[in-house]
Design a protein around this motif. Sequence first.
Motif, PDB file in Angstrom:
ATOM      1  N   PHE A 107       0.831  -1.213   0.000  1.00 26.45           N
ATOM      2  CA  PHE A 107       0.000   0.000   0.000  1.00 26.45           C
ATOM      3  C   PHE A 107       0.868   1.266   0.000  1.00 26.45           C
ATOM      4  O   PHE A 107       0.636   2.192  -0.757  1.00 26.45           O
ATOM      5  CB  PHE A 107      -0.926  -0.022   1.211  1.00 26.45           C
ATOM      6  N   PHE A 108       1.869   1.290   0.898  1.00 24.20           N
ATOM      7  CA  PHE A 108       2.711   2.481   0.994  1.00 24.20           C
ATOM      8  C   PHE A 108       3.847   2.488  -0.017  1.00 24.20           C
ATOM      9  O   PHE A 108       4.470   3.512  -0.222  1.00 24.20           O
ATOM     10  CB  PHE A 108       3.300   2.589   2.402  1.00 24.20           C
ATOM     11  N   GLY A 109       4.134   1.343  -0.590  1.00 26.23           N
ATOM     12  CA  GLY A 109       5.254   1.251  -1.517  1.00 26.23           C
ATOM     13  C   GLY A 109       4.821   1.333  -2.959  1.00 26.23           C
ATOM     14  O   GLY A 109       4.606   2.421  -3.511  1.00 26.23           O
ATOM     15  N   SER A 110       4.637   0.188  -3.561  1.00 27.67           N
ATOM     16  CA  SER A 110       4.401   0.149  -5.001  1.00 27.67           C
ATOM     17  C   SER A 110       3.069   0.781  -5.390  1.00 27.67           C
ATOM     18  O   SER A 110       2.961   1.414  -6.442  1.00 27.67           O
ATOM     19  CB  SER A 110       4.478  -1.294  -5.493  1.00 27.67           C
ATOM     20  N   GLN A 111       2.010   0.644  -4.546  1.00 25.65           N
ATOM     21  CA  GLN A 111       0.715   1.224  -4.904  1.00 25.65           C
ATOM     22  C   GLN A 111       0.764   2.756  -4.881  1.00 25.65           C
ATOM     23  O   GLN A 111       0.184   3.423  -5.743  1.00 25.65           O
ATOM     24  CB  GLN A 111      -0.366   0.716  -3.942  1.00 25.65           C
ATOM     25  N   GLN A 112       1.481   3.307  -3.877  1.00 30.35           N
ATOM     26  CA  GLN A 112       1.615   4.761  -3.816  1.00 30.35           C
ATOM     27  C   GLN A 112       2.401   5.285  -5.012  1.00 30.35           C
ATOM     28  O   GLN A 112       2.045   6.313  -5.597  1.00 30.35           O
ATOM     29  CB  GLN A 112       2.313   5.148  -2.503  1.00 30.35           C
ATOM     30  N   ILE A 113       3.457   4.563  -5.349  1.00 34.58           N
ATOM     31  CA  ILE A 113       4.252   4.956  -6.519  1.00 34.58           C
ATOM     32  C   ILE A 113       3.404   4.882  -7.776  1.00 34.58           C
ATOM     33  O   ILE A 113       3.472   5.750  -8.658  1.00 34.58           O
ATOM     34  CB  ILE A 113       5.503   4.057  -6.635  1.00 34.58           C
ATOM     35  N   PHE A 114       2.560   3.832  -7.849  1.00 32.91           N
ATOM     36  CA  PHE A 114       1.679   3.669  -9.004  1.00 32.91           C
ATOM     37  C   PHE A 114       0.709   4.851  -9.117  1.00 32.91           C
ATOM     38  O   PHE A 114       0.522   5.420 -10.207  1.00 32.91           O
ATOM     39  CB  PHE A 114       0.928   2.349  -8.857  1.00 32.91           C
ATOM     40  N   GLN A 115       0.082   5.237  -7.991  1.00 36.76           N
ATOM     41  CA  GLN A 115      -0.857   6.366  -8.012  1.00 36.76           C
ATOM     42  C   GLN A 115      -0.155   7.663  -8.406  1.00 36.76           C
ATOM     43  O   GLN A 115      -0.696   8.483  -9.149  1.00 36.76           O
ATOM     44  CB  GLN A 115      -1.519   6.517  -6.632  1.00 36.76           C
ATOM     45  N   TYR A 116       1.074   7.835  -7.912  1.00 37.74           N
ATOM     46  CA  TYR A 116       1.835   9.040  -8.238  1.00 37.74           C
ATOM     47  C   TYR A 116       2.124   9.098  -9.742  1.00 37.74           C
ATOM     48  O   TYR A 116       1.974  10.138 -10.385  1.00 37.74           O
ATOM     49  CB  TYR A 116       3.142   9.042  -7.441  1.00 37.74           C
ATOM     50  N   PHE A 117       2.508   7.929 -10.299  1.00 34.91           N
ATOM     51  CA  PHE A 117       2.792   7.886 -11.737  1.00 34.91           C
ATOM     52  C   PHE A 117       1.536   8.119 -12.573  1.00 34.91           C
ATOM     53  O   PHE A 117       1.589   8.710 -13.654  1.00 34.91           O
ATOM     54  CB  PHE A 117       3.424   6.547 -12.116  1.00 34.91           C
ATOM     55  N   VAL A 118       0.380   7.634 -12.068  1.00 39.34           N
ATOM     56  CA  VAL A 118      -0.882   7.878 -12.775  1.00 39.34           C
ATOM     57  C   VAL A 118      -1.176   9.379 -12.834  1.00 39.34           C
ATOM     58  O   VAL A 118      -1.531   9.925 -13.896  1.00 39.34           O
ATOM     59  CB  VAL A 118      -2.028   7.106 -12.095  1.00 39.34           C
ATOM     60  N   LYS A 119      -1.014  10.073 -11.692  1.00 43.95           N
ATOM     61  CA  LYS A 119      -1.288  11.516 -11.657  1.00 43.95           C
ATOM     62  C   LYS A 119      -0.304  12.282 -12.543  1.00 43.95           C
ATOM     63  O   LYS A 119      -0.684  13.212 -13.267  1.00 43.95           O
ATOM     64  CB  LYS A 119      -1.202  12.012 -10.218  1.00 43.95           C
ATOM     65  N   MET A 120       0.974  11.885 -12.470  1.00 49.68           N
ATOM     66  CA  MET A 120       1.977  12.559 -13.292  1.00 49.68           C
ATOM     67  C   MET A 120       1.712  12.348 -14.779  1.00 49.68           C
ATOM     68  O   MET A 120       1.850  13.270 -15.590  1.00 49.68           O
ATOM     69  CB  MET A 120       3.371  12.028 -12.936  1.00 49.68           C
ATOM     70  N   SER A 121       1.316  11.125 -15.129  1.00 49.27           N
ATOM     71  CA  SER A 121       1.069  10.853 -16.549  1.00 49.27           C
ATOM     72  C   SER A 121      -0.154  11.625 -17.047  1.00 49.27           C
ATOM     73  O   SER A 121      -0.173  12.105 -18.188  1.00 49.27           O
ATOM     74  CB  SER A 121       0.887   9.354 -16.760  1.00 49.27           C
ATOM     75  N   SER A 122      -1.187  11.755 -16.181  1.00 45.16           N
ATOM     76  CA  SER A 122      -2.363  12.529 -16.606  1.00 45.16           C
ATOM     77  C   SER A 122      -2.005  14.012 -16.772  1.00 45.16           C
ATOM     78  O   SER A 122      -2.493  14.682 -17.695  1.00 45.16           O
ATOM     79  CB  SER A 122      -3.492  12.357 -15.592  1.00 45.16           C
ATOM     80  N   PHE A 123      -1.144  14.522 -15.902  1.00 47.96           N
ATOM     81  CA  PHE A 123      -0.708  15.917 -16.027  1.00 47.96           C
ATOM     82  C   PHE A 123       0.100  16.118 -17.306  1.00 47.96           C
ATOM     83  O   PHE A 123      -0.126  17.086 -18.061  1.00 47.96           O
ATOM     84  CB  PHE A 123       0.123  16.299 -14.800  1.00 47.96           C
ATOM     85  N   LEU A 124       1.015  15.189 -17.581  1.00 53.16           N
ATOM     86  CA  LEU A 124       1.811  15.288 -18.805  1.00 53.16           C
ATOM     87  C   LEU A 124       0.947  15.139 -20.045  1.00 53.16           C
ATOM     88  O   LEU A 124       1.202  15.769 -21.074  1.00 53.16           O
ATOM     89  CB  LEU A 124       2.908  14.213 -18.802  1.00 53.16           C
TER      90      LEU A 124
END
Length: 578
Positions: free
Chosen positions: A532-549
């Motif tokens: 939850f705090f590791g790979s899932q958080q990183i995944f959510q962060y990458f999703v937000k960054m990709s939507s912004f890009l």
Amino acid sequence: MEFISICFLSHMFLLFFSIIFFFLGLNFLMSDYSLFFEWEVFSLNSTMILMVLIFDWISLMFLSFVLFISSLVIYYSKDYMSGDFFINRFIMLVLLFVFSMMMLILSPNMISILLGWDGLGLVSYCLVIYYQNVKSYNAGMLTALSNRLGDVAFLMSIAWMMNYGSWNFMFYLEFMKMDYVMKIICLMMVFAAMTKSAQIPFSSWLPAAMAAPTPVSALVHSSTLVTAGVYLLIRFNLLLNESLVVNFLLLIACLTMFMAGMGANFEFDLKKIIALSTLSQLGLMMGILSLGFYKLAFFHLLTHALFKALLFMCAGAIIHNMKNSQDIRDMGYFSVYMPFTISCMNIANLALCGFPFLAGFYSKDLILEMVLISYVNLFIFILFFFSTGLTVSYSFRLFYYLFMMNMNQSSMNMINDSSNIMSKSMFFLLLFAIFGGSMLNWLIFPFSFMISLTLFFKMMTLLICVLGGIIGVLCSKLVFFSYNKSLSFYLFSFFSCSMWFMPLISTMGVVFYPLNYGFKMFKFIDSGWAEFFGSQQIFQYFVKMSSFLQMVQFNNLKIHLSLFCFWVMILFFFMNFL
């Protein structure tokens, strides 16, 4: 029809090459000749991938015996496994098993030995779980995981061999013997051989592997899987000189002999009794190998393969007729029902005991006489001879149950020697169980050696065998039935029958607790808070960054910035105007 053709072709093919390799090994033995065959598989820039094979009298003789027993086992399977729907798959697995053993025997290179070594482990797992029930799955898992421990040691020794720049260990054995740092390879090889040849504390997988079909047991326990560790140490025999590792191996081998002999005297499963006798003979081979007599160990390896395969074939014929019952308390009076099968089994049993002039006598008697003239302490001496007495004891106990007891299963039965295919296979092995020992003795040791002992020591082996046989029959006849005293020694019986609690320790220590701990780690870490705090958080962060890009790439940001700048300019204008 297709199954019969596959069985027949495999049988004839293996038998043909067995005869060729035998006479070729005989020629190499007489001329003291060795041949290295090097094949360049492919070359990339300056890197060459080489396949090296060694042909000397040891590898050719052993390969000949493996192919001979395999051919008879496949021919035997034509009748024994005739009711199996997937019989072709079974034959292919046996052929793959034989091919893995060939790779192990003919390789002087650590990498190609590992291919055969791991091939044996993988195919043996497939064969142990062949009947696909819970017991088979558990036995297969125990077999595979116990052997993986030795594979790890093998991989570590391969990494250590990098110090020499090559994995062809046979070229460096003389140097390794003088190099004290390289004794680590000797330690790793001894550990790997202990797991594959089921020495204490890795003995529990060998009786558990009896869940495999009986033809597989005849092949595995005579000349292939369990003998791979002994054969490996025969190849590394130059490293086995006076050292702490060798003394440790001698102690472990003698304890394995003793433990297997005790367990077989309390066991009631026919196949497990023969499996424990295999374990006892493996301890004998390891023991004489650690004393430095590698030719004697190899001699006993070959003779043992002959009568042990015959024992399993006879046991398979009996189990086939007993409607798949393996309990010896149900059996009896087979001398009337199955005279040929029980005669073959009796001769194989006597060869196992070291009865004079049968196959086992020449190697076993020589081994015990060499122990008598070697520098061993009293404890090792007692273990060697007492374990030999236990071998004869459980063999005569088996003889008592199969010959003298009454049939306890059913009064109306169809038990007979009706199978011609099984009888032919057993007959050919019977000839070698009688004449194979003397033949190999004349071939491997062309000069007669005189071992000078006192009359008492010279007769001690025979005396121990006679006493062991008498005790085996008396214990079966008097103690366990007439007076039923076994319940008075229940704890001792349970301790001996359960192989000193090794199956429990191995099942819990090797299979249950590690797998259970791995499941919990997966649950709490891989699928828990770390996820939850590791790979899932990183995944959510990458999703937000990709939507912004993505928003930036679609020019939405430019429009918003233009509007923002427009309103800022208007606001600035009004502020200046006011």
